[in-house]
Design a protein around this motif. Structure first.
Motif, PDB file in Angstrom:
ATOM      1  N   PRO A 183       0.850  -1.187   0.000  1.00 26.05           N
ATOM      2  CA  PRO A 183       0.000   0.000   0.000  1.00 26.05           C
ATOM      3  C   PRO A 183       0.887   1.238   0.000  1.00 26.05           C
ATOM      4  O   PRO A 183       1.754   1.383   0.863  1.00 26.05           O
ATOM      5  CB  PRO A 183      -0.803  -0.134   1.301  1.00 26.05           C
ATOM      6  CG  PRO A 183       0.070  -0.948   2.198  1.00 26.05           C
ATOM      7  CD  PRO A 183       0.885  -1.847   1.313  1.00 26.05           C
ATOM      8  N   LEU A 184       0.696   2.126  -0.956  1.00 23.43           N
ATOM      9  CA  LEU A 184       1.575   3.278  -1.111  1.00 23.43           C
ATOM     10  C   LEU A 184       0.755   4.555  -1.239  1.00 23.43           C
ATOM     11  O   LEU A 184      -0.285   4.583  -1.902  1.00 23.43           O
ATOM     12  CB  LEU A 184       2.469   3.122  -2.346  1.00 23.43           C
ATOM     13  CG  LEU A 184       3.438   1.931  -2.345  1.00 23.43           C
ATOM     14  CD1 LEU A 184       4.161   1.835  -3.686  1.00 23.43           C
ATOM     15  CD2 LEU A 184       4.435   2.046  -1.204  1.00 23.43           C
ATOM     16  N   GLY A 185       1.268   5.640  -0.611  1.00 23.08           N
ATOM     17  CA  GLY A 185       0.581   6.913  -0.682  1.00 23.08           C
ATOM     18  C   GLY A 185       1.537   8.087  -0.617  1.00 23.08           C
ATOM     19  O   GLY A 185       2.574   8.017   0.050  1.00 23.08           O
ATOM     20  N   GLY A 186       1.219   9.167  -1.324  1.00 22.18           N
ATOM     21  CA  GLY A 186       2.016  10.380  -1.267  1.00 22.18           C
ATOM     22  C   GLY A 186       3.353  10.263  -1.963  1.00 22.18           C
ATOM     23  O   GLY A 186       3.677   9.245  -2.589  1.00 22.18           O
ATOM     24  N   ALA A 187       4.171  11.324  -1.825  1.00 24.03           N
ATOM     25  CA  ALA A 187       5.492  11.353  -2.452  1.00 24.03           C
ATOM     26  C   ALA A 187       6.416  10.254  -1.930  1.00 24.03           C
ATOM     27  O   ALA A 187       7.137   9.626  -2.719  1.00 24.03           O
ATOM     28  CB  ALA A 187       6.129  12.728  -2.252  1.00 24.03           C
ATOM     29  N   PRO A 188       6.419   9.960  -0.598  1.00 22.28           N
ATOM     30  CA  PRO A 188       7.267   8.855  -0.135  1.00 22.28           C
ATOM     31  C   PRO A 188       6.880   7.519  -0.776  1.00 22.28           C
ATOM     32  O   PRO A 188       7.743   6.705  -1.111  1.00 22.28           O
ATOM     33  CB  PRO A 188       7.036   8.838   1.379  1.00 22.28           C
ATOM     34  CG  PRO A 188       6.581  10.219   1.713  1.00 22.28           C
ATOM     35  CD  PRO A 188       5.775  10.660   0.535  1.00 22.28           C
ATOM     36  N   GLY A 189       5.585   7.283  -0.947  1.00 19.04           N
ATOM     37  CA  GLY A 189       5.138   6.038  -1.570  1.00 19.04           C
ATOM     38  C   GLY A 189       5.592   5.940  -3.018  1.00 19.04           C
ATOM     39  O   GLY A 189       6.008   4.873  -3.487  1.00 19.04           O
ATOM     40  N   ALA A 190       5.519   7.059  -3.746  1.00 28.08           N
ATOM     41  CA  ALA A 190       5.969   7.060  -5.138  1.00 28.08           C
ATOM     42  C   ALA A 190       7.455   6.760  -5.230  1.00 28.08           C
ATOM     43  O   ALA A 190       7.904   6.036  -6.137  1.00 28.08           O
ATOM     44  CB  ALA A 190       5.644   8.415  -5.779  1.00 28.08           C
TER      45      ALA A 190
END
Length: 317
Positions: A58-65
């Motif tokens: 599960p990925l979210g926001g700039a850190p996830g990208a």
């Protein structure tokens, strides 16, 4: 193919400093930025060993990208599950003697819809997986029974499950009969509710987890080696290490080596030990390649040293 599931991934920054001095301005001699989380590290180690792996995250926001980009750059297939919150960022400070100070952020809270989407993503890849490694703590929003549900669904798809978690989520998952569980000494002590002073104590605790539903227990005893407890027998192994540089991800590298070697028997235990020993001698959370492994430093035996006192004694939290 080894499929990994990391419900609470992270972006990990590791700084190497001469010494950690509280309240002072520290100048790092080295810096690394890596995709993090226990399952993510397993995928990184599997890919470094030349095997195919898919990471469900599960990925979210700039850190996830950035986590997705870093994984793709390492040859890992990413199955991202978009979430509203931002992927957490963790900090690790490594000193020359191997001492590691970590600050781990809590991570985002997943909604019931995001939880179900994550389970569905795992289900989509399960039929093609030789092993599914479910690793790490659960993020906010997921109940302790979430791993148990994942194990049940994956078994329904014919997949084998290796679970590396602790506390209530481990205990809840045992009833779903995971094929492998991988506790360390402290987690093993917590699971059985008593301290572990010797290797023999750890063997008895591992056998108790098998009685509760685990098929195989791969227990890390830190500097004292590892135990493999199965229905076919018990094996103990250790690996010589020249110098510890960082133990971040070493247990994850060990699990990757175990699964890549088939996930059963003393040969897989030897592979786990070789990968773990190589990982602690690398900076940050760098995963070992085949060139980093030293099988000659590994010893595996069925003659388990029951009375050996653990240097890192496991105690329930």
């Amino acid at each position: 193919m080894i499929l990994t599931v990391t419900p609470n991934p992270s972006l990990d920054r590791t700084y190497e400093v001469p010494a950690l001095e509280r309240g002072e301005v520290l100048r790092a001699s080295g810096e690394r930025v890596d995709p993090g989380g226990k399952g993510v590290n397993v995928s990184r180690a599997v890919a470094a060993a030349g095997h195919r792996t898919v990471a469900v995250v599960p990925l979210g926001g700039a850190p996830g990208a950035l986590v997705a980009d870093l994984l793709s750059a390492q040859g890992i297939e990413v199955a991202p599950v978009p979430v509203t919150g931002h992927t957490r960022s963790n900090i690790a400070i490594a000193e020359p003697d191997g001492t590691l100070t970590k600050v781990n952020a809590p991570g985002p809270e997943l909604s019931p819809e995001e939880s179900e989407t994550l389970l569905a993503a795992v289900g989509a890849y399960s039929p093609a997986a030789d092993w599914i490694a479910c690793c790490g703590s659960l993020p906010r929003g997921l109940a302790p029974e979430w791993y148990a549900e994942l194990v049940t669904r994956a078994h329904g798809a014919g997949a084998r499950i290796a679970l590396d978690t602790s506390g209530p989520s481990l205990l809840a998952a045992l009833a779903a009969r995971p094929d492998v569980v991988k506790p360390n000494a402290e987690e093993l002590a917590e699971a059985v509710g008593r301290p572990l002073a010797t290797v023999g104590d750890a063997v008895k605790a591992a056998e108790e987890l098998r009685e509760r539903g685990a098929g195989t227990v791969l227990a890390s005893l830190g500097a004292d080696g590892q135990l493999l407890v199965t229905g076919e027998g018990v094996w103990y192994g250790s690996a010589a290490v020249t110098a510890v540089r960082s133990n971040v991800g070493a247990g994850d590298a060990s699990l990757a080596g175990f699964l890549a070697a088939g996930g059963e028997g003393p040969d897989a235990l030897a592979a786990a030990l070789a990968h773990g020993a190589a990982a602690v001698q690398l900076p940050g959370s760098q995963m070992p390649t085949p060139a980093d492994l030293d099988p000659s430093a590994v010893t595996v035996t069925a003659d388990v040293p029951q009375d050996l006192v653990l240097s890192e004694q496991g105690s329930p939290r």
